[in-house]
Write a protein that holds these residues in place. Structure first.
Motif, mmCIF file in Angstrom:
data_model
loop_
_atom_site.group_PDB
_atom_site.id
_atom_site.type_symbol
_atom_site.label_atom_id
_atom_site.label_comp_id
_atom_site.label_asym_id
_atom_site.label_seq_id
_atom_site.Cartn_x
_atom_site.Cartn_y
_atom_site.Cartn_z
ATOM 1 N N VAL A 194 78.692 32.286 70.126
ATOM 2 C CA VAL A 194 77.458 32.114 69.362
ATOM 3 C C VAL A 194 76.830 33.490 69.095
ATOM 4 N N ARG A 195 76.399 33.719 67.842
ATOM 5 C CA ARG A 195 75.833 35.021 67.471
ATOM 6 C C ARG A 195 74.368 34.931 67.067
ATOM 7 N N LEU A 196 73.925 33.777 66.626
ATOM 8 C CA LEU A 196 72.524 33.588 66.251
ATOM 9 C C LEU A 196 71.912 32.602 67.234
ATOM 10 N N LEU A 197 70.964 33.086 68.048
ATOM 11 C CA LEU A 197 70.391 32.271 69.116
ATOM 12 C C LEU A 197 68.878 32.219 68.986
ATOM 13 N N GLY A 198 68.351 31.008 69.056
ATOM 14 C CA GLY A 198 66.907 30.820 69.042
ATOM 15 C C GLY A 198 66.559 29.572 69.823
ATOM 16 N N GLY A 199 65.388 29.028 69.548
ATOM 17 C CA GLY A 199 64.951 27.836 70.269
ATOM 18 C C GLY A 199 64.361 26.815 69.326
ATOM 19 N N CYS A 200 64.351 25.555 69.777
ATOM 20 C CA CYS A 200 63.755 24.481 68.982
ATOM 21 C C CYS A 200 62.626 23.860 69.801
ATOM 22 N N CYS A 201 62.462 22.561 69.762
ATOM 23 C CA CYS A 201 61.287 21.902 70.335
ATOM 24 C C CYS A 201 61.033 22.327 71.782
#
Length: 625
Positions: free
Chosen positions: A270-277
């Motif tokens: 994985v190269r693009l990592l963020g967060g959701c709810c």
């Protein structure tokens, strides 16, 4: 490698050689800052742009260099709930400007486009969403985003539609993220291996997962999936599962846990990592710190091992012990008799009536599902007693009214376990018109949706998209009301039910020969059996009630006049005589006869069953050379 500067090469090019930290939840932060649930967060781009800017800035300061616009639900369908459907373009353009200002010059701004279905059950043809995707995408692209992120799509088919619409509009990178309800499979039944391959072929530059699942389950999803070669991966997990803590709903995952999970997701390529709810700037900062100075890792797919997971092609070991009504009707006259479950706790009299109808020659006995929204004994329980104690084939009605999707699937799984595979899917009369008017009508789905979802169980896929170890074997019927002013509209509705997967049709009762012929001419093209409905009348008052008060039933003037001319026992005889005349016509056009027993007078239905058998034999004998 990750750094607090992106050098502002193109987003696609940057992701080829670097890790990139995305932001976290917009709604979670706005709620933390005092915004109540139930308002349009996208509208804040108009009424409180500073608040939206502050959320973007908090994520930027935490280390995010990929900011999503506050436009997840800025489509016409969602904004219409707040009377804002005429402001789609304006909200999307302003959202880009706000995010761009917070991002300054060294971060990417991606236009967020969410699923229009948003997890709801499909009630429209997906094609109707084309214009909405185009409208939102054009507004975002014209405002100067670095790319578009299509996120939180639980159905692959909707996401593919969005890509089909948007890809021709731009050469900017498109990030396509699914939100699975179960690890490894979309709600509409595709494995992630299949789904990612389809998305790549449709023009997605980045594929990934977001929402619904937390870090552990998204990690497990990636560990099991085959990713197309040279495909960039993204992951924006929720902060775990939503639960109740100290009387309030909250997400459990801590920033430290997100930091550890980011390292594991990197190992999966994985190269693009963020967060959701549930994720916050603290979660983003923890990920940015954990990945600081690390380079991306190439994706290594797991070995392909056949048989390591349940396959949707596994055949059930259960076999029908008798031919289904669909199989029977192909070879000769087949009779379904409706016999209503009791409104009391005594089942014995009902079962006695079933046995008499079976002896008379009924091929199947169909049990309504709290017809007219009136409480009756469970047709599942009675069906099991009929089948196991007396060897009678039950055909159960399944109403959309009384069970949510959880209850519907559970109910169907129970029917499968009992070996009850013949059902009729109906909408169901509204609860407020029944004997418990204070009860709620659920209607999570329409009859079209439920037919489609039952057939999905037949493919070995649950409502949520989870593969099942067996396939169900449901024979699914649909209802048809020919007693309408516009028969063409009714036929169009029927055709949609057939398209959804209906195996046979049962009509409302008809009361004149011309209506029987009209049903035949109108339905002979659909290619599945039709069971024509006949219900004997019992009195003049019964006839008037059915004609004037019961939805879906319309009597001929002749039938009304004939019933008005007789009383008492003579009325029932006249009702039987009318029904026999109708059956004389019905037998010439239909192999399927659907007899509705009035007031549980099983003797009347038994007489008509025997009449159908006799007349069918005569017709067959005359037809012999």
């Amino acid at each position: 490698m990750i750094s607090l500067t992106t050098s502002k090469v193109g987003l696609r090019e940057f992701l080829h050689d670097n890790l990139l930290i995305g932001d976290g939840a917009m709604a979670t932060q706005l709620h933390r800052l005092g915004m109540p649930v139930g308002v349009s967060f996208e509208e804040l781009c108009l009424s409180n742009p500073q608040l939206v800017h502050d959320v973007h800035a908090s994520y930027y300061q935490a280390g995010a260099r990929f900011l999503e616009t506050n436009t997840f639900s800025a489509n016409r369908d969602a904004l219409a709930r707040y009377g804002l459907e005429h402001k789609v373009a304006r909200i999307n353009r302003l959202a880009v400007a706000i995010a761009r200002e917070a991002a300054q010059e060294d971060a990417y701004v991606a236009g967020s486009i969410g699923s229009i279905l948003a997890g709801r059950v499909r009630k429209k043809v997906l094609d109707e969403y084309r214009d909405q995707y185009e409208e939102q995408a054009i507004a975002l692209l014209h405002a100067g985003v670095d790319g578009l992120i299509l996120e939180t799509f639980v159905d692959l088919e909707e996401l593919l539609l969005a890509l089909e619409v948007i890809r021709p509009l731009t050469e900017a990178p498109l990030i396509a993220q699914l939100a699975t309800l179960e690890v490894g499979r979309t709600r509409d039944g595709y494995s992630l291996t299949e789904a990612f391959a389809h998305l790549k072929a449709a023009g997605a530059d980045v594929v990934g997962l977001n929402c619904r699942l937390g870090p552990a389950e998204i990690l497990r999803s990636f560990e099991q999936v085959q990713i197309p070669i040279n495909t960039i991966l993204s992951a924006f997990p929720n902060a775990g599962r939503l639960g109740m803590t100290d009387g309030e709903y909250a997400f459990k995952s801590t920033p430290d846990y997100f930091a550890e999970s980011a390292l594991r997701l990197r190992e999966q390529g994985v190269r693009l990592l963020g967060g959701c709810c549930g994720t916050t700037p603290e979660h983003v900062q923890a990920m940015a710190t954990a990945l600081q100075s690390l380079e991306p890792l190439e994706r290594v797919n797991p070995p392909i091992v056949t048989g390591d997971t349940p396959s949707i092609t596994v055949q059930s070991a259960r076999l029908h012990d008798k031919p289904s009504i669909v199989e029977r009707v192909k070879t000769g006259t087949t009779i379904i008799v409706e016999f209503d479950p009791p409104r009391d706790l005594d089942a014995e009299q009902f079962l006695h009536g079933c046995c008499e109808l079976h002896k008379a020659g009924a091929d199947a006995i169909t049990l309504a599902d709290n017809s007219l929204a009136t409480v009756r004994m469970s047709n599942m329980a009675l069906g099991a007693l009929m089948k196991n104690r007396h060897g009678i084939d039950p055909l159960l009605h399944l109403a959309c009214r009384d069970r949510n999707l959880i209850g519907q699937q559970s109910h169907l799984m129970g029917l499968h376990a009992l070996g009850i595979d013949q059902i009729l899917v109906i909408t169901g009369d509204p609860a407020r018109f029944g004997d418990l008017p204070g009860s709620s009508s659920v209607f999570d789905v329409t009859s079209f949706d439920l037919i489609r979802m039952v057939k999905q169980l037949n493919e070995g896929i649950s409502f949520s998209g989870r593969p099942l170890k067996q396939k169900a074997q449901f024979i699914v019927g649909a209802a048809f009301n020919p007693n309408v002013r516009k028969i063409d509209a009714a036929i169009a509705r029927l055709e949609k039910k057939v398209e959804a997967g209906a195996d046979y049709i049962m009509t409302q009762p008809v009361y004149d020969a011309e209506s029987i012929k009209l049903v035949y001419e109108s339905t002979k093209h659909i290619g599945i059996p039709v069971f024509i409905g006949i219900m004997p009348l019992t009195s003049s008052r019964n006839a008037e009630f059915l004609h004037n008060e019961v939805p879906g039933i319309k009597l001929s003037d002749e039938a009304l006049a004939r019933m008005k001319s007789v009383q008492g026992a003579e009325a029932r005889k006249e009702g039987i005589a009318i029904a026999k005349e109708l059956l004389d016509t019905a037998i010439r056009y239909f192999n399927g006869i659907y007899l509705i027993t009035p007031f549980n007078y099983h003797e009347m239905a038994a007489e008509l069953i025997q009449y159908v058998r006799q007349q069918s034999a005569l017709v067959k004998a005359v037809a012999q050379p």
